[in-house]
Scaffold this motif. Structure first.
Motif, PDB file in Angstrom:
ATOM      1  N   GLU A  45       0.836  -1.209   0.000  1.00 24.33           N
ATOM      2  CA  GLU A  45       0.000   0.000   0.000  1.00 24.33           C
ATOM      3  C   GLU A  45       0.869   1.257   0.000  1.00 24.33           C
ATOM      4  OE1 GLU A  45      -3.213   0.581  -0.003  1.00 24.33           O
ATOM      5  OE2 GLU A  45      -4.234  -1.291   0.461  1.00 24.33           O
ATOM      6  N   ILE A  46       1.912   1.239   0.808  1.00 19.41           N
ATOM      7  CA  ILE A  46       2.811   2.397   0.896  1.00 19.41           C
ATOM      8  C   ILE A  46       3.502   2.645  -0.437  1.00 19.41           C
ATOM      9  CG2 ILE A  46       4.949   3.248   1.952  1.00 19.41           C
ATOM     10  CD1 ILE A  46       4.080   1.825   4.543  1.00 19.41           C
ATOM     11  N   ILE A  47       4.001   1.583  -1.053  1.00 16.10           N
ATOM     12  CA  ILE A  47       4.699   1.714  -2.334  1.00 16.10           C
ATOM     13  C   ILE A  47       3.758   2.247  -3.412  1.00 16.10           C
ATOM     14  CG2 ILE A  47       5.843   0.432  -4.189  1.00 16.10           C
ATOM     15  CD1 ILE A  47       6.941  -1.456  -2.025  1.00 16.10           C
ATOM     16  N   LEU A  48       2.525   1.752  -3.422  1.00 17.11           N
ATOM     17  CA  LEU A  48       1.560   2.154  -4.448  1.00 17.11           C
ATOM     18  C   LEU A  48       1.140   3.613  -4.313  1.00 17.11           C
ATOM     19  CD1 LEU A  48      -0.743  -1.005  -4.561  1.00 17.11           C
ATOM     20  CD2 LEU A  48       0.795  -0.215  -6.369  1.00 17.11           C
ATOM     21  N   THR A  49       1.084   4.115  -3.090  1.00 18.45           N
ATOM     22  CA  THR A  49       0.617   5.489  -2.865  1.00 18.45           C
ATOM     23  C   THR A  49       1.757   6.492  -2.679  1.00 18.45           C
ATOM     24  OG1 THR A  49       0.379   5.014  -0.491  1.00 18.45           O
ATOM     25  CG2 THR A  49      -1.572   4.745  -1.873  1.00 18.45           C
ATOM     26  N   LEU A  50       2.980   6.005  -2.595  1.00 23.98           N
ATOM     27  CA  LEU A  50       4.120   6.896  -2.360  1.00 23.98           C
ATOM     28  C   LEU A  50       4.250   8.016  -3.395  1.00 23.98           C
ATOM     29  CD1 LEU A  50       6.353   7.243  -0.274  1.00 23.98           C
ATOM     30  CD2 LEU A  50       7.835   5.826  -1.700  1.00 23.98           C
ATOM     31  N   PRO A  51       4.068   7.746  -4.708  1.00 24.81           N
ATOM     32  CA  PRO A  51       4.179   8.841  -5.686  1.00 24.81           C
ATOM     33  C   PRO A  51       3.184   9.970  -5.476  1.00 24.81           C
ATOM     34  CG  PRO A  51       4.283   6.715  -6.782  1.00 24.81           C
ATOM     35  CD  PRO A  51       3.879   6.442  -5.373  1.00 24.81           C
ATOM     36  N   ILE A  53       2.611  11.485  -2.657  1.00 28.47           N
ATOM     37  CA  ILE A  53       3.122  12.472  -1.710  1.00 28.47           C
ATOM     38  C   ILE A  53       4.563  12.896  -2.007  1.00 28.47           C
ATOM     39  CG2 ILE A  53       1.564  11.767   0.145  1.00 28.47           C
ATOM     40  CD1 ILE A  53       3.850  10.127   1.326  1.00 28.47           C
ATOM     41  N   LEU A  54       5.255  12.130  -2.838  1.00 28.19           N
ATOM     42  CA  LEU A  54       6.627  12.493  -3.204  1.00 28.19           C
ATOM     43  C   LEU A  54       6.627  13.684  -4.167  1.00 28.19           C
ATOM     44  CD1 LEU A  54       8.406   9.073  -3.847  1.00 28.19           C
ATOM     45  CD2 LEU A  54       8.857  10.667  -1.979  1.00 28.19           C
ATOM     46  N   PRO A  55       7.639  14.563  -4.102  1.00 28.67           N
ATOM     47  CA  PRO A  55       7.752  15.616  -5.113  1.00 28.67           C
ATOM     48  C   PRO A  55       7.878  15.003  -6.506  1.00 28.67           C
ATOM     49  CG  PRO A  55       9.241  16.019  -3.266  1.00 28.67           C
ATOM     50  CD  PRO A  55       8.681  14.636  -3.076  1.00 28.67           C
ATOM     51  N   PRO A  56       7.219  15.572  -7.515  1.00 30.05           N
ATOM     52  CA  PRO A  56       7.279  15.009  -8.873  1.00 30.05           C
ATOM     53  C   PRO A  56       8.702  14.828  -9.399  1.00 30.05           C
ATOM     54  CG  PRO A  56       5.550  16.651  -8.743  1.00 30.05           C
ATOM     55  CD  PRO A  56       6.300  16.723  -7.446  1.00 30.05           C
ATOM     56  N   THR A  57       9.619  15.726  -8.994  1.00 28.24           N
ATOM     57  CA  THR A  57      11.001  15.580  -9.454  1.00 28.24           C
ATOM     58  C   THR A  57      11.644  14.313  -8.899  1.00 28.24           C
ATOM     59  OG1 THR A  57      11.644  17.072  -7.651  1.00 28.24           O
ATOM     60  CG2 THR A  57      11.453  18.030  -9.854  1.00 28.24           C
ATOM     61  N   SER A  94       5.584   9.066 -17.220  1.00 26.63           N
ATOM     62  CA  SER A  94       5.563   9.977 -16.070  1.00 26.63           C
ATOM     63  C   SER A  94       4.129  10.290 -15.651  1.00 26.63           C
ATOM     64  CB  SER A  94       6.315  11.273 -16.404  1.00 26.63           C
ATOM     65  OG  SER A  94       5.707  11.955 -17.481  1.00 26.63           O
ATOM     66  N   ALA A  95       3.227  10.456 -16.617  1.00 24.43           N
ATOM     67  CA  ALA A  95       1.825  10.725 -16.303  1.00 24.43           C
ATOM     68  C   ALA A  95       1.183   9.532 -15.596  1.00 24.43           C
ATOM     69  CB  ALA A  95       1.058  11.062 -17.578  1.00 24.43           C
ATOM     70  N   VAL A  96       1.514   8.330 -16.042  1.00 25.08           N
ATOM     71  CA  VAL A  96       0.997   7.118 -15.396  1.00 25.08           C
ATOM     72  C   VAL A  96       1.516   7.016 -13.966  1.00 25.08           C
ATOM     73  CG1 VAL A  96       1.098   4.591 -15.387  1.00 25.08           C
ATOM     74  CG2 VAL A  96       0.659   5.811 -17.525  1.00 25.08           C
ATOM     75  N   ALA A  97       2.800   7.300 -13.781  1.00 22.55           N
ATOM     76  CA  ALA A  97       3.421   7.163 -12.460  1.00 22.55           C
ATOM     77  C   ALA A  97       2.777   8.074 -11.419  1.00 22.55           C
ATOM     78  CB  ALA A  97       4.918   7.471 -12.564  1.00 22.55           C
ATOM     79  N   VAL A  98       2.428   9.295 -11.810  1.00 21.63           N
ATOM     80  CA  VAL A  98       1.869  10.237 -10.833  1.00 21.63           C
ATOM     81  C   VAL A  98       0.355  10.117 -10.682  1.00 21.63           C
ATOM     82  CG1 VAL A  98       3.745  11.888 -11.186  1.00 21.63           C
ATOM     83  CG2 VAL A  98       1.660  12.108 -12.538  1.00 21.63           C
ATOM     84  N   SER A  99      -0.320   9.547 -11.679  1.00 17.67           N
ATOM     85  CA  SER A  99      -1.782   9.456 -11.605  1.00 17.67           C
ATOM     86  C   SER A  99      -2.280   8.098 -11.108  1.00 17.67           C
ATOM     87  CB  SER A  99      -2.406   9.747 -12.973  1.00 17.67           C
ATOM     88  OG  SER A  99      -1.976   8.826 -13.957  1.00 17.67           O
ATOM     89  N   LEU A 100      -1.443   7.072 -11.194  1.00 22.29           N
ATOM     90  CA  LEU A 100      -1.849   5.733 -10.751  1.00 22.29           C
ATOM     91  C   LEU A 100      -2.266   5.692  -9.282  1.00 22.29           C
ATOM     92  CD1 LEU A 100      -2.247   2.741 -11.382  1.00 22.29           C
ATOM     93  CD2 LEU A 100       0.194   2.387 -10.916  1.00 22.29           C
TER      94      LEU A 100
END
Length: 226
Positions: A45-51, A53-57, A94-100
Motif C-alpha cells: 500500500e505504501i509503495i503504491l501510494t508513495l508517488p 506524496i513524493l515531489p514530482p522531481t 511519467s503521467a501514469v506514475a503520478v496518476s496511478l
C-alpha cells in the motif's frame, strides 16, 4: 503572438493514453489488493501510494533510474536498440506514475465499500470470480471508477516535474502545456504563458464540472433506489 497548439495536442494525447493505462492497471491492482490479506499488504500500500506524496522531481528521478541507460528496464531496451528517455512515451510513463496512486485509492475505496455478503453469496451460487468482478464489483463501483478516471486525467494533464526529468522540453514532441508555461515564463513571453494557463484552467474546470455532474446524478439514482 504565434500560437503553436502542439503542447495542447501532446497534453491531451498523453493524458488520454496514460488514463487508459492507469485505469487498466489501477483496476487490476485494486481488485488484487481487495482480496490480499497477507503480511506485506501495508508495505505494498505504501509503495503504491508513495508517488502521491513524493515531489514530482523525485518521481522523475526514480523513473530515470529505472528507464535510463543504466536502469533495469533501460538496459533491456538498449539491448534491443530502443530508448524511452526524452521520447513521447516518457511523457506517458511519467503521467501514469503520478496518476496511478489516485486511481488506485479511488478504486480501492469503492471496492471496499461493497457489501462482502453479496460477493460471498455469488460465490456460494457458483458464479466464477471473473463474472463476480464483471457483473457485481465493477457495476457497484462505477462512481469510484468514473471519479478515478476523471481525477487521473486531470493529474496527468497537470504533470510537470517528472515529465521534465525523463522527457525534457522538446517542442512538438514532449512539450506539454505545464512545460510550455514554465519555459514561456522563463523566456519572458508572459502573453503566451497566460494563454496556456487559461487553457489548462478551463480544461481543469471542465473536468471538475463533469465529475460533479456525475456525482450528483449518482446521488439522485441512489436516492430513488432508497
Amino acid at each position: 503572438m504565434n500560437f503553436d497548439l502542439t503542447p495542447l495536442i501532446i497534453s491531451i494525447k498523453t493524458s488520454l493514453i496514460a488514463t487508459i493505462i492507469t485505469s487498466i492497471i489501477g483496476i487490476l491492482i485494486a481488485y488484487l489488493m481487495m482480496n490480499y490479506k497477507g503480511k506485506f499488504r501495508t508495505l505494498i500500500e505504501i509503495i503504491l501510494t508513495l508517488p502521491l506524496i513524493l515531489p514530482p522531481t523525485v518521481v522523475g528521478f526514480c523513473l530515470l533510474l529505472i528507464f535510463g541507460k543504466n536502469g533495469i528496464i533501460g538496459n533491456i531496451l538498449i539491448s534491443i536498440n530502443k530508448n524511452i528517455i526524452f521520447t513521447w512515451w516518457a511523457t506517458v510513463i511519467s503521467a501514469v506514475a503520478v496518476s496511478l496512486p489516485i486511481m488506485y485509492r479511488s478504486l480501492r475505496s469503492s471496492f471496499e465499500q461493497i457489501d462482502e455478503n453479496i460477493i460471498l453469496s455469488a460465490r456460494t451460487l457458483g458464479i466464477s470470480e471473473w463474472n463476480i468482478f464483471k457483473k457485481i464489483i465493477l457495476p457497484l463501483s462505477t462512481p469510484g471508477v468514473i471519479g478515478g478516471i476523471a481525477l487521473s486525467f486531470a493529474r496527468a494533464i497537470g504533470e510537470f516535474g517528472a515529465t521534465l526529468m525523463i522527457a525534457g522540453n522538446i517542442p512538438g514532441k514532449t512539450q506539454t502545456i505545464p512545460i510550455a508555461i514554465f519555459f514561456e515564463v522563463e523566456s519572458g513571453n508572459m502573453a503566451m504563458a497566460s494563454f496556456w494557463v487559461m487553457v489548462i484552467i478551463l480544461m481543469s474546470l471542465g473536468i471538475m464540472l463533469i465529475l460533479n455532474y456525475w456525482s450528483n446524478k449518482q446521488l439522485k439514482i441512489v436516492g430513488k433506489r432508497k
